[in-house]
Write an enzyme that holds these catalytic residues in place. Structure first.
Site, PDB file in Angstrom:
ATOM      1  N   GLY A 142      10.585 -15.888  15.744  1.00  0.00           N
ATOM      2  CA  GLY A 142      10.848 -17.286  16.141  1.00  0.00           C
ATOM      3  C   GLY A 142      11.287 -17.993  14.937  1.00  0.00           C
ATOM      4  N   GLU A 166      10.781 -11.970  12.325  1.00  0.00           N
ATOM      5  CA  GLU A 166      12.109 -11.986  12.883  1.00  0.00           C
ATOM      6  C   GLU A 166      12.399 -13.438  13.095  1.00  0.00           C
ATOM      7  OE1 GLU A 166      15.307 -12.367  14.180  1.00  0.00           O
ATOM      8  OE2 GLU A 166      14.362 -11.708  16.293  1.00  0.00           O
ATOM      9  N   CYS A 170      19.116 -14.584  18.608  1.00  0.00           N
ATOM     10  CA  CYS A 170      19.023 -14.440  17.264  1.00  0.00           C
ATOM     11  C   CYS A 170      20.406 -13.953  16.648  1.00  0.00           C
ATOM     12  CB  CYS A 170      18.019 -13.742  16.860  1.00  0.00           C
ATOM     13  SG  CYS A 170      16.102 -14.565  17.222  1.00  0.00           S
TER      14      CYS A 170
END
Length: 475
Positions: free
Chosen positions: A229, A248, A284
């Site tokens: 997140g 992460e 991401c």
């Protein structure tokens, strides 16, 4: 998706508790489901159940773990279109992208099934001096214990899979908190797991508030916390005490296009469009910063802008849609504001559309100021920044001029430049010949600096979820 009420899963069993959590169609805004919403008492019960299941899960044979994972693979295949539609509705993910994520869900469980029977150790030579003659050593990896998992909204299936599947393979009971905006995929996974003969207490899947989820970081009965997140992950780590933590936390991924890109420019453009705008940039490792050698800058800018203008935005159920909604209107307003601020600071908008609610058209900007949020922070939306460079080493330095370091892409035909990028780029992974958005589910994945701590990828996650235990034998 006909069901309107969804249970959560507490100690392997469905529970129809207070169905206060509403799930909305991210494109239409229509309420499509209500989910059971766990309170602090349920979280505590789940942690107690997972802690109590440690021995049973550790004793659950590797071939039985493999059978559970293979059952999941078969059931996910059978329910693939249902899973894709759930993603399309709850996350606003274009249906083609949703089907791709279902494929990755299946791949991740399949890889975990294979790895579940490969968790080995090594034999050690201990006779390194006269004192230790007659001794020999062996190691094996054993489950770490109860794990807690917290996952975000953008990959509601695959990011759950990258925690749940390795945990089952490793023999670790777990408690999962899926994102409250996108809980349905995780609950379908729970429904499938409930069909198996996992030991009682082996899993709980509980949508809940962030406040009640604090126990997943703080409770001492949890041996490992795995969080994917935002930067709040560092706060969770600070509160986690002695437990192992993997994080992460995203990035603002860069991609270099060298003087010799090693690919036709049209192919580079095609991959940049994918990397920057796939699933509306909500990844991401979405391409956010594009550094192009000056020899190609104008031509690439023209081709890229033309390709971006052609991207179809709209209903994610439409097979032709490439840009769907971002997760909510607040996110769209934030990204739109960052674009406005960059332009006010001197950037040029090559492509820009008008926001409507949480529908944000793809944007492409040139010469964004180095101190702009659009350069420094994670946009997490359909926008990319283009800039020229003259020297490859300078381009590497610009990529490193970031608080983040998850993955980077390098289009180059020079093996020397490829190796220099691998040596110097401060990231978790360097992708040569493609965009940083490339990921295979059996490779190590994670970042450095603010991007996180530790690595995912099934084998690496299993390593984190197990501990080495030594045996010494005397002849």
């Amino acid at each position: 998706m006909k069901r309107k009420r969804w249970p959560y899963y507490l100690a392997n069993r469905p529970v129809q508790a207070d169905t206060a959590l509403e799930v909305v169609d991210k494109f239409s805004g229509e309420r499509v489901a209500r989910c059971a919403f766990a309170d602090a008492e349920a979280i505590d019960a789940a942690i107690a159940a997972a802690h109590g299941a440690r021995a049973a899960m550790a004793a659950f044979p590797p071939d039985a773990r493999r059978a559970v994972l293979e059952h999941c693979v078969a059931r996910f295949r059978a329910r693939s279109e249902e899973l894709a539609l759930a993603l399309c509705i709850e996350a606003g993910k274009p249906i083609r992208d949703a089907r791709g994520e279902v494929t990755r869900l299946i791949d991740t469980f399949r890889i975990a099934a294979d790895e579940s029977v490969r968790i080995g150790g090594e034999v050690l030579e201990l006779a390194i001096s006269p004192r230790t003659r007659g001794y020999r050593g062996m190691t094996r990896r054993v489950p770490i214990g109860a794990c807690s998992f917290i996952t975000p909204f953008n990959f509601p299936l695959n990011l759950v899979a990258h925690k749940v599947a390795p945990a089952i393979a490793a023999g670790c009971p777990f408690v999962l908190k899926p994102a409250a905006k996108t809980p349905l995929g995780a609950l379908i996974i729970g429904e499938v797991l409930a069909e198996t003969d996992l030991p009682a207490g082996a899993f709980s899947i509980l949508p809940c508030s962030n406040e009640d989820a604090a126990a997943l970081a703080e409770d001492e009965r949890i041996a490992l916390l795995s969080f994917t997140g935002g930067l709040v992950g560092w706060d969770l780590k600070a509160r986690a005490g002695r437990k192992k933590v993997t994080l992460e936390l995203g990035g603002n991924a860069a991609c270099i296009v060298d003087a010799d890109p090693g690919r036709p420019l049209a192919e580079v453009v095609e991959r940049l469009v994918f990397g920057a705008y796939y699933q509306s940039g909500q990844s991401c490792i979405s391409v956010q910063r594009i550094l192009v050698h000056r020899d190609h800058h104008d031509a690439l800018a023209k081709q890229l802008a033309a390709a971006v203008r052609k991207l179809k935005a709209g209903d994610p159920r439409d097979e032709a849609t490439f840009i769907g909604p971002v997760i909510d209107e607040d996110a769209a307003k934030r990204i739109d504001g960052w674009i406005d601020a960059a332009i006010a600071g001197g950037a040029t908008a090559l492509v820009r559309g008008k926001r409507r609610g949480n529908m944000l058209p793809a944007a492409l900007l040139r010469d964004v100021p180095r101190d702009a949020d659009l350069q420094r922070k994670e946009a997490f939306g359909p926008v990319a920044c283009l800039e020229a460079f003259d020297d490859f080493d300078d381009a590497l330095a610009r990529v490193n001029d970031s608080d983040f370091g998850l993955q980077a892409g390098v289009f180059t035909g020079s093996i020397a430049h490829a190796m220099r990028a691998w040596d110097r780029l401060e990231v978790g992974g360097v992708v040569v010949g493609d965009v940083p958005s490339f990921r295979v589910d059996n490779m190590p994945y994670g970042g450095v600096k603010h991007s996180g701590l530790g690595r995912e990828g099934v084998r690496w996650a299993i390593h984190d979820m197990t501990e080495e235990r030594l045996l010494v034998l005397r002849d």
